[in-house]
Design an enzyme around this catalytic site. Structure first.
Site, mmCIF file in Angstrom:
data_model
loop_
_atom_site.group_PDB
_atom_site.id
_atom_site.type_symbol
_atom_site.label_atom_id
_atom_site.label_comp_id
_atom_site.label_asym_id
_atom_site.label_seq_id
_atom_site.Cartn_x
_atom_site.Cartn_y
_atom_site.Cartn_z
ATOM 1 C CB CYS A 38 2.035 6.901 0.985
ATOM 2 S SG CYS A 38 1.605 5.148 1.064
ATOM 3 C CG ASP A 84 2.908 -2.679 1.031
ATOM 4 O OD1 ASP A 84 2.286 -2.131 0.102
ATOM 5 O OD2 ASP A 84 2.795 -2.337 2.220
ATOM 6 C CG ASN A 85 5.432 0.034 -0.897
ATOM 7 O OD1 ASN A 85 4.571 0.898 -1.115
ATOM 8 N ND2 ASN A 85 5.907 -0.185 0.298
#
Ligand SMILES: Nc1nc2c(c(=O)[nH]1)N[C@H]1C(S)=C(S)[C@@H](COP(=O)(O)O)O[C@H]1N2
Ligand SMILES: [Mo]
Length: 890
Positions: free
Chosen positions: A159, A291-292
């Site tokens: 992750c 996100d990310n």
């Protein structure tokens, strides 16, 4: 180290042909000594039913969550409370389990509830390949297994938030606290994504593969994208997996089908895969955008929520993993008794890098970085590559990694150290490098989402007499412990301690000093230092008019006259606060960029007497004589309204009904205009003042009340939620809000007369384009036209939404069209396909606008929706020959 855990063998895992003699894949780190099928081949034409998941069952603590049915391992550490399920194994358990992580200990990152798929439905699980393809496909899992070559390979997933807790200790990020176990490895089986995409024949301009899962979240389905060239690159090995560690995927890991993208952050490997969309540009999914990403370090959480453009800059999106490593032994809080310890202490840990790049060295220092020692590295992945394994069928897929040399798995390092030297050391420093010579940095790169944290991994050594105690940087989730927290509590700064510099730490306070600067919030100056003029109250009052409005922010006086026409909220939102203290409104609504602009308009500073007079003037006004007025709204002063009714329209939409000062009062809002709403946030202890503009949906002729329709932006793990909408949602019946207005550029005066910034024009058609809650101002205009039988203006509304359920005020819109079918046409279009929907699907694009909104006679387009919609509609309208004056963006 503990004995390796054995996976349960099942009979359901044999799909294809026979194995060659079983190679031994086991080593000291492997947990799968029996992982090749040696029985007679057993070809199963249809997809077998999944076996019961290992030996774990649903947990009592999940029973009140939507995941109550999901089997789980109780050892996993929960990082976001009970739900959604975001977990990592204790670092020692993860490491001891070896190269292949047992499925039960594999980290889980779920943005929401796990989609529940019945076993019987799995063979018919269908994915689509759509978008820029010659042959759109709809394929079942059964077909995927039958028609495409199946492959098997070990792949590590990480992750992007791995090790984020360290960043959160330095400064809270918008993400939850992963320790160093947000990484796991499994043997995956499935087909190559490239084969499936090729079957749909992508068009020449195809560049990206967007993926969407079946988990419906507050901001739509989870989705993201990768480049098509990567998918086509065999060395990158991007798969569509249905098995993990010889068994069907478990619910938490994407059952029945997921994408697995080696060498990239886990966030790109979409679980519960439903759609593959081939596009020209990257995904526009909310989770792809918000996100990310690693935003530049100077971007604060506030800046990032005020200015969307930080999120849409593709350069900040994360794809390949960066080099990273951690120490597993010594463990956190492990002790070593110098009187009984062996002469040699062996340290162990893991390392990984991205994009298929091999870890090329791991170095450890026990003297604050003055000297480094080279660790020994083992690469268990290489054992799968050996020549003789070519053509082996493992778990129903072909295991053939001999031809590719990319590294898609973690590796393990170890280093023997002289215990006597450890006794003199204040800690371990660990860093890895990959084959592109990407070395882990010494200092942390803090960023808003706290992702890709990979500075040197530091384990402190605390000596107490003959006992050495080891201390990791942090413990995951809210667990206390670790030197970073200790240093911070002691008033030190845990960023960039003195590693590599001359050391001045004592045994009691290792890592207490620092060399680099903690990220700090930038302060934007709104004043011009060369301005020295002092302004008295009388002079300010002389500018309380619309022609030469002055406004006051934090005691400073500004003359924004030159900016009136350009102001995105319309001149009226400035003139409405002329001569008053506009600090609250201004500071809460405006971006850092807007604040920086204010310097230009700075004309002076209020004298202390003028400041006092201004405050006094503001407090007298509100209630006295205005409460009895026939109309509620006042452009200069806040009026108080009381929440009397709250209705849930859909999972994320609410109607709030407020009472005015008295029963016969009307709101007093001209059609097309908005109100400012001010709320003291009941969810924060500081009761922050929040201000936003809204258009009520209630008819302005209604007496005694008005109604707001609000879409609530709920918090998600990496998104704090919409402050204002959450604050409104938290209001209890009887609570009050402040309302001021009207504001806005445009007023619809009726019978085709539109006034923009006070200039009137007459139109024959009103073209209204909206999406989501952008429908609210549109509704007011449409209602005004329909309710006046003498108004012959033709109205066309294009309302874009994701799903049928997302269409707001549909009943009212359709009722207007039914009452006045000649004058009023409503076109709904949905961006998501659904079987029950009979209307249009697809975005609001040029053909649709050209068809529905012809340039006949004087027309005007009113547009209200998210910035992306407004931008694209503006381009289309321009291309269709609309002049700037024919368009209005709310
Ligand atoms: N559909 C869907 N796919 C998803 C996610 C999700 O929440 N929904 N989370 C992503 C993230 S951020 C990660 S790190 C990986 C985690 O995979 P795992 O839970 O199998 O370890 O799944 C990715 N794929
Ligand atoms: Mo992730």
């Amino acid at each position: 180290m503990a004995a390796p855990t054995k996976t349960t063998a099942t009979t359901q895992t044999r799909l294809l042909v026979p194995p060659s003699p079983p190679p031994s894949l086991s080593d000291s780190h492997s947990n799968c000594p029996d992982d090749v099928d040696t029985d007679a081949p057993e070809y199963t034409p249809s997809f077998p039913l999944p076996p019961p998941a290992s030996d774990i069952s649903p947990l009592a603590i999940d029973k009140d969550t939507p995941d109550a049915w999901v089997p789980r391992d109780p050892r996993l550490i929960r990082l976001t409370g009970l739900h959604p399920f975001n977990v990592e194994a204790p670092l020692t358990a993860l490491f001891d389990a070896g190269f292949i992580t047992p499925t039960q200990l594999f980290y889980v990152r779920n943005h929401g509830a796990v989609p529940q798929i019945l076993d019987d439905d799995i063979p018919d699980w269908t994915i689509t390949v759509e978008g820029l393809v010659e042959r759109p496909l709809s394929i079942t899992l059964r077909q995927l297994l039958q028609d495409f070559e199946q492959v098997t390979a070990p792949i590590t997933m990480v992750c992007a938030g791995n090790r984020r807790k360290e960043q959160n200790i330095v400064r809270k990020t918008k993400g939850f606290s992963w320790g160093a176990a947000g990484v796991s490895t499994a043997i995956w089986t499935g087909c190559m994504l490239a084969d499936v995409i090729a079957a749909a024949k992508p068009l020449k301009k195809a560049r990206y593969v967007c993926m969407e899962g079946a988990d419906r979240l507050p901001n739509g389905y989870y989705g993201t994208s990768v480049k098509l060239v990567w998918v086509r690159d065999p060395a990158r090995g991007i798969m569509l997996a249905h098995k993990m560690n010889r068994e069907m995927l478990t619910p938490d890991h994407g059952r029945p089908l997921r994408v697995v993208i080696p060498g990239q952050i886990g966030g790109r490997s979409v679980k519960w895969l439903k759609r593959l969309i081939i596009t020209e540009g990257p995904s526009d999914n909310w989770y792809h955008i918000y996100d990310n990403r690693v935003l530049p370090t100077m971007v604060t959480p506030e800046m990032s929520s005020q200015d969307k453009s930080w999120w849409t800059d593709e350069r900040y999106a994360i794809y390949d993993l960066s080099t990273n490593s951690a120490i597993a032994y010594p463990q956190h809080d492990e002790t070593l008794d110098l009187r009984t310890a062996p002469a040699i202490y062996t340290a162990h840990g893991y390392a990984y890098s991205g994009g298929g790049r091999r870890i090329s060295r791991v170095e450890l220092s026990i003297d604050s970085g003055d000297t480094w020692r080279l660790a020994t590295i083992t690469y268990p992945e290489d054992r799968y590559r050996a020549e003789e394994y070519e053509g082996v069928y493992l778990f129903g897929g072909k295991l053939d990694m001999s031809w590719r040399d990319s590294s898609h798995c973690w590796c393990f390092w170890s280093l023997q150290l002289d215990t006597k030297l450890l006794a003199k050391s204040d800690g371990f420093l660990l860093r890895a490098m990959d084959e592109s010579m990407n070395l882990q940095p010494r200092d942390m790169y803090w960023s808003v989402l706290g992702m890709m944290n990979n500075p040197w991994f530091r384990v402190a050594i605390i000596r107490d007499g003959d006992i050495l105690r080891f201390e990791h940087p942090t413990q995951p989730a809210l667990l206390p412990g670790g030197w970073m927290e200790r240093v911070k509590k002691a008033g030190g700064n845990p960023v960039g301690p003195n590693w590599g510099e001359s050391t001045n730490t004592s045994d009691e306070t290792p890592f207490a000093t620092r060399t680099s600067k903690e990220p700090t919030e930038p302060s934007i100056s709104m004043t011009n230092s060369s301005i020295t003029r002092v302004i008295e109250y009388d002079e300010l009052k002389a500018h309380q008019n619309a022609e030469k409005p002055w406004i006051v922010i934090n005691g400073e006086v500004y003359d924004p006259t030159p900016y009136l026409d350009e102001h995105p909220g319309g001149a009226i939102s400035i003139t409405a606060v002329a001569g008053t203290d506009a600090s609250d409104e201004f500071l809460t609504i405006h971006s850092e960029t807007a604040k920086a602009m204010m310097k230009t308009y700075h004309v002076g500073t209020l004298s202390p007497a003028a400041a006092t007079a201004l405050t006094a003037a503001a407090t007298v006004t509100t209630t006295d004589n205005t409460t009895a007025a026939p109309v509620f709204l006042n452009a200069k002063f806040w009026q108080t309204a009381t929440l009397v009714e709250k209705t849930t329209v859909s999972s994320d939409t609410r109607c709030f009904k407020f009472t005015l000062h008295h029963d016969t009062q009307t709101l007093g809002l001209p059609v097309g205009q908005h109100v400012l709403v001010r709320v003291k946030d009941p969810t924060t202890s500081s009761r922050d003042v929040l201000i936003r503009s809204y258009t009520p949906i209630s008819d302005d002729s209604i007496r005694g009340t008005f109604t707001l329709l609000v879409k609530i932006y709920f918090a998600a793990p990496s998104y704090p939620g919409g402050k204002m909408t959450l604050a409104l949602d938290a209001l209890k019946l009887g609570a009050t809000i402040d309302v001021k207005g009207p504001i806005g550029k445009m007023i619809y005066k009726g019978r085709g007369v539109v006034a923009v910034n006070g200039v009137e024009r007459r139109v024959r058609s009103l073209y209204m384009i909206c999406a989501g809650s952008g429908v609210t101002p549109i509704l007011q205009v449409l209602r005004a036209v329909v309710q006046d039988g003498g108004d012959e203006t033709r109205c066309v509304v294009l309302d874009g939404n994701r799903t049928e359920e997302d269409i707001l005020c549909r009943g009212e819109l359709d009722a207007f069209a039914a009452v006045a079918p000649q004058r009023c046409r409503i076109v709904h279009t949905l961006s998501r396909l659904s079987e029950s929907w009979k209307g249009l699907t697809g975005r609001i694009d040029r053909p649709l606008i050209a068809r529905e909104m012809p340039q006949e006679g004087p027309v005007m387009a009113l547009v209200c929706g998210p910035p992306a919609l407004e931008t694209s509609v503006r381009q289309i309208l321009r291309a269709e020959g609309f002049e700037e004056q024919d368009m209005l963006f709310f």
